[in-house]
Scaffold this motif. Structure first.
Motif, short mmCIF file in Angstrom:
data_model
loop_
_atom_site.label_atom_id
_atom_site.label_comp_id
_atom_site.label_asym_id
_atom_site.label_seq_id
_atom_site.Cartn_x
_atom_site.Cartn_y
_atom_site.Cartn_z
N ARG A 11 2.85 5.78 2.67
CA ARG A 11 1.77 6.60 2.09
C ARG A 11 1.70 6.34 0.59
N SER A 12 0.50 6.15 0.10
CA SER A 12 0.29 5.88 -1.33
C SER A 12 -1.04 6.48 -1.76
N PRO A 13 -1.31 6.52 -3.05
CA PRO A 13 -2.61 7.02 -3.50
C PRO A 13 -3.74 6.01 -3.32
N PHE A 14 -3.44 4.80 -2.84
CA PHE A 14 -4.45 3.75 -2.75
C PHE A 14 -5.13 3.75 -1.38
N LYS A 15 -6.35 4.25 -1.34
CA LYS A 15 -7.10 4.36 -0.09
C LYS A 15 -7.97 3.14 0.19
N GLU A 16 -8.21 2.33 -0.83
CA GLU A 16 -9.05 1.13 -0.71
C GLU A 16 -8.32 -0.05 -1.34
N LEU A 17 -8.58 -1.24 -0.84
CA LEU A 17 -7.95 -2.45 -1.39
C LEU A 17 -8.41 -2.73 -2.81
#
Length: 158
Positions: A11-17
């Motif tokens: 899990r990370s704050p990055f939802k998009e590449l």
């Protein structure tokens, strides 16, 4: 050959590449977690003594591959295996992250450069005596002006 199955979820704050860091060195301080599946949690014993971990994971946001790519750190086409581009024949990624703590089967980590929801394949402890090679050469990345901290993904490897 044994099939590979995820042992957890990153899990990370990055939802998009697009816009995310391309290496942990460019993700200083970014926090995330690794949720380990219950059946593998006993394997976390003694891991809390290590400050850094090597995470092996599946690049689930990339499809296909090319044997020649223009990497994020360059404008020149390079051989795929001379890069860390995510579109690879086996879609395996590697990041070295800092371990803050382990709570109830969840690893709390820092310096995360990984897309949210990424399937975790394996964890290995980072051991400086084994894994650090100060004399190592960095090939085409040794060219002046190649700094990873400011680079971000632009979606070219979706």
């Amino acid at each position: 050959m044994t099939e590979i199955h995820p042992i957890g979820l990153i899990r990370s704050p990055f939802k998009e590449l697009s816009g995310m860091p391309i290496q942990p060195a460019g993700a200083a301080g970014v926090r995330g977690t690794v949720e380990i599946s219950e059946e593998y949690q006993a394997g976390l014993k003694d891991l809390d003594g290590f400050s850094h971990l090597i995470l092996l994971y599946r690049f689930h946001g990339s499809q296909g591959f090319s044997l020649e790519v223009v990497p994020f750190m360059d404008t020149v086409p390079r051989g795929l295996f001379a890069t860390r581009a995510p579109k690879r024949p086996n879609s395996i990624g590697l990041s070295i992250v800092e371990l803050d703590r382990i709570e109830n089967g969840v690893l709390h980590i820092r310096n995360v450069d990984i897309l949210d929801g990424t399937p975790l394949l394996d964890i290995k402890p980072y051991v400086p005596e084994f894994d650090s090679h100060p004399q190592a050469r960095a090939g085409w990345l040794e060219t002046p002006g190649k700094t990873v901290a400011e680079r971000r993904s632009d979606g070219r490897f979706k």
